[in-house]
Design an enzyme around this catalytic site. Structure first.
Site, PDB file in Angstrom:
ATOM      1  N   HIS B 246       0.842  -1.194   0.000  1.00 12.05           N
ATOM      2  CA  HIS B 246       0.000   0.000   0.000  1.00 12.05           C
ATOM      3  C   HIS B 246       0.885   1.256   0.000  1.00 12.05           C
ATOM      4  O   HIS B 246       0.558   2.259   0.650  1.00 12.05           O
ATOM      5  CB  HIS B 246      -0.928  -0.024   1.226  1.00 12.05           C
ATOM      6  CG  HIS B 246      -2.317   0.460   0.942  1.00 12.05           C
ATOM      7  ND1 HIS B 246      -3.413  -0.357   0.965  1.00 12.05           N
ATOM      8  CD2 HIS B 246      -2.792   1.683   0.627  1.00 12.05           C
ATOM      9  CE1 HIS B 246      -4.508   0.344   0.698  1.00 12.05           C
ATOM     10  NE2 HIS B 246      -4.154   1.591   0.483  1.00 12.05           N
ATOM     11  N   GLY B 279       7.930   1.887  -4.689  1.00 11.11           N
ATOM     12  CA  GLY B 279       9.303   2.384  -4.729  1.00 11.11           C
ATOM     13  C   GLY B 279       9.934   2.430  -6.103  1.00 11.11           C
ATOM     14  O   GLY B 279      11.110   2.815  -6.220  1.00 11.11           O
TER      15      GLY B 279
END
Lengths: 354, 354, 354, 354
Positions: B246, B279
């Site tokens: 998340h 990321g």
């Protein structure tokens, strides 16, 4: 061993780097010093040396040292330190490759001349006939030009070809876009060809044997960072491997060269010379690379910084400093010849902390 | 491959992130960029990529590259990069999900539409019928609304459901309390229901099979970060796993997605597609995730930053940059197709230092 | 579960820490916050939690959570979070231990009362008869005073003794010398004795059995950080182990408590309760300690910060925050009861990077 | 144990270091504090202690402690802390080695006198006949001077020779070139010789036996950082090993002494005393080195800082602080004698994080 005296002010490569950075125009500075993308591999090249400790051995007779090593092509050089290719030296000093070549010849070591030089193969050969020259080049889309360039080098007394294999596309050099980098300097070797100089994307390992047999020159493969590729290169005729990641300028995230070196030495080090470049800034770094198994260590950026600071003398000073430092390390560490430096003279830091 | 030209000023995702941060109202910026609690997982998502080195392989014919991959639902997309769900796009640009959908459709890849969109399922489908749409949703306390939402998506041509399993309570978003974050934007999909939209706390794995069989749509399970849950999900009918935490917004301290990916690929990667988000900021990151075994990499925040900077064009630029970077990496690393990228193309940094 | 609402401004323990630091007189602040010598263990206590990742498990029925645990002495507390001993609470708030005790009683958990309290055993017991009280004390050079203190506690309804074993000499608290720290507050429990209160240096493990049998109270051994000592303690009658390094205030360089916890749980966790304190600042920290095998996690400095900020309400807010955070983690991570949290719910970061 | 009271202002070695740095002339400060080249080993010496945790053991009778140890030459010293050689003490205080010797004699421990002292062997012996003195020296190119110096020491009551083996060339002390460091102080011991004082480069391990047999004094080998050299030294007659890297002043990149210590203890620790110096700043450091297997820990720079701050009293304060700290650690950690400190009293940090 006679060595020129380093300037009192610039005593280390770090000093020369700082002074060069002060002198360079910003876009040239960023061109030279940056890597690609996040700069991870660029930094890793330098930092990898910190992961190794040197294990000196004492009470050894080191009254006579001999730093010389033999290299491919049948030459012997007085120290295991030589010059990696970098392009367009006139950006760094008006004398360009003439200055570099003069210093390298004075030190008696190898200069790998970049195909992207501002002085043509034949001009440099005429000015420095006694310099040990190897030509860095590519497999081009145009195979005829590929062979023509190699044969011009052979004709001019170059002793070997250094085939760069990590440049079939240009790395993501965003910093050059941002700095507005451009140069008026021309790549002198290409001026006689009216065709694309694009590097080939359709290569395979048989191209090594083809290049070698067509030119009759030994071939060093530059850019390899895996054992698998080293094996394939040697199986296809490579005379030596130059472990390199293009100074962190091509594929950010690829291993530091000192990280890649062990697996390559393990794979092919008993059969061919393994050289390396990338991140070398001191004689301590050279010692570590030799201990892992490099036969000769090449330096690129330090040579350019030397050029910026003081032309040919600056390059010579860079080589003198590294030579002096390595001699100092070999004296203290109990290894009077390069052959005395073994894998047992280094140990990973991590292995000390468990 | 035709690609739109990136703006001269914003050349990387990092540039677009910085520009978006300059433009966003502070409470929106903190809403978007922060994680929960200490922000450990948020940072780990980005940092995990630095633990892997890429092992490029050279002298491979890469003259023709093919970045396309197939995904669940029978679609093929031209690159293994797609869009993760994020809520309320009108906070980032007045065109909201219309802008996002247009850019994603132009690139031909998948958009996972958040159930918390500011544009309703039916509106987006009407505006972008050719967009490959998947609906992100939850199991709600109200099972009827759950099915109703899923069937609305099916009716509107959505190709799959993406069931978020890590949101049965809201994460500890203290930064929103401190910034005074609030928004006037409504979640369009919920407007027709006069009941609680609470996510169910009384779920079990059989709910997956129920959802799948009741709707007839493939189901992707999003949020899993353990091999055990991946195994259970697949055993209960999951068609794919989207490894996600998340975006570090739910359970601070849970693994970075690139950390969790290997055990999940090992557990179920031979049976179903494993996707990941979290990321990803460069094509190098995408390459690493693919090497570990992700089939497609999804991006969330970069899409929102693109929206902030330049609406639909900004989203397209984000996708173009990642596409260009991945293509550059595949060219240099010797992997002309996505299938050529293997586990052997990466190695953990730590393994180089022992 | 009814919980008091945290203040809108101070929402996390970090906020309360910052606010307390703003309010405290510098020499008190340094007294409270510093460790000994280089502060290595003090920092390690906090940092050790970052070495663990939480592995949440999804699609579990968590609609009903139960955070309660049983502790020695036959009590059950509604959350696995309790209060570690710290001395002289009137330094932090005029109400001293009365304030702390009131908040802890409201939360229904355990307060370990420091022998160095500013409120005497009997006074606190009179004010808070329903508070679950354990008395932290030492083996003194004077064995009679040792027993007298313990029996006074028993008489006052204390449920257990907590024997501190890491304080036979005072740690090197140079910061107190430099800050000129001193206090006018008296240790109320010692006022009736006209003899040395020196802690014994001539102890052995049989002292545990002696203390336990003489007083008839259960004995928790506090300060142990090795498996060997845990084994000896249990073999000599210890009813529980409280893994602690005195908040980094005694032997700088000793392990973080989360580092020491695994070997102690392994050694004696199947036989007695293992508790821990040190560095706990969030519910995530609590979750990690429970996963490693702690039965209850105790907090010391956060309670003092709460006292400084807002007396009894401040302490209650600290306990509420940790309770809320742990409940949030147990909901999201799929562990509705404390017993559901297992060793498999955490993994070392390092194990993800190889 | 009677100990002088530390000054209220300077309570730790860190305080004395800071104060000395404030007082020293910059070129002397850089001479003393810097290492060589990049300073990597200098920093590693200090940092290596952070890689170890201390495992204290409780409920041990520590009412009587005994810190004394026996050393080579038949002496017993009251604490396992002694003074490493450093040159030209008059640079740090006008009383030079007289000041150092007085303090060391008051503490009853060993002073290794540097051959480069500003007070001659005979002068120091006359002033401090009760001081336990060992002479640090080299094998010189001139073997006669080598023996003459050793016999002068023997004549003056020195109890042992400490042969430095890591100084056949001087390290790369660029900082001295940059700071313009020079000193008017003379090396008093060399004044009677009109020949080269160059250290020999043509040594071998048999030189140890020659020196020992010619002089009749025990010989400590100083500078060794590998198990192999320790083995060779002992096989050739060494009476003890002093693990040292010359305070990071010779071969930058060599292991921290605490890193090298385990392999040397393992190799020869059952046969001869193993001493160490390098990076010791606290009693915690001393405890760790003893646990790894050092018999005595020597300190160099802290003694010089003490000299700068307060001459002989400053040196004594340095030794008092370390003595106090070690006593405190032995009390708390449950090791009343030096022999009680075992390898099991320390554990590597890394071993706690897997």
């Amino acid at each position: 061993m006679t060595q020129s005296n380093p300037s009192p002010k610039l005593v280390s490569i770090a000093d020369i780097e700082a002074e060069a950075n002060r002198l360079m125009e910003p876009s040239i500075r960023s061109y030279l010093n940056y890597g690609v993308l996040s700069g991870e591999t660029l930094r890793a090249n330098v930092d990898a040396f910190k992961w190794l400790r040197i294990r000196p051995r004492y009470m050894v007779d080191v009254s006579k040292r001999n730093l010389s090593v033999s290299v491919i092509g049948g030459d012997t050089i007085p120290m295991p330190i030589a010059v990696s290719p970098s392009g367009l030296h006139k950006r760094f000093h008006p004398d360009g490759e003439f200055a570099t070549g003069k210093a390298v010849r004075q030190k008696g070591t190898v200069m790998i001349v970049s195909i992207a030089s501002t002085v043509a193969i034949e001009e440099l050969a005429a000015a420095e006939p006694d310099l040990i020259k190897w030509l860095q080049m590519f497999i081009y889309r145009d195979r005829n030009m590929t062979i023509d360039l190699a044969l011009r080098a052979k004709q001019s007394g170059f002793r070997a070809l250094v085939l760069t294999v990590d440049y079939n596309a240009r790395g993501l050099r965003y910093h050059n876009i941002k700095s507005g980098y451009k140069t008026a300097h021309k790549m002198a070797n290409y001026e006689s060809y009216n065709i694309s100089k694009d590097v080939a994307k359709d290569t395979n390992w048989q191209d090594i044997r083809w290049l070698k047999e067509t030119t009759g020159l030994p071939v060093v493969i530059k850019g390899i960072v895996t054992a698998e590729d080293a094996r394939l290169a040697v199986d296809n005729g490579a005379d030596a491997i130059l472990v390199s990641n293009h100074g962190g300028r091509q594929l950010d995230g690829s291993p530091a060269t000192l990280e890649a070196l062990p697996e390559i030495v393990e794979a092919v080090g008993r059969e061919v010379d393994v050289y390396m470049d990338g991140g070398v800034r001191t004689g301590a770094d050279v010692f570590k690379a030799l201990a892992i198994g490099a036969k000769v260590v090449f330096v690129g950026r330090p040579v350019c910084w030397g050029l910026v600071c003081n032309g040919s003398n600056g390059v010579k000073q860079v080589l003198d400093i590294l030579n002096n430092e390595l001699d100092n390390y070999m004296t203290i560490a109990g290894t009077p010849t390069v052959g005395d430096i073994t894998r047992n003279h280094v140990r990973y830091v991590n292995d000390y902390h468990n």
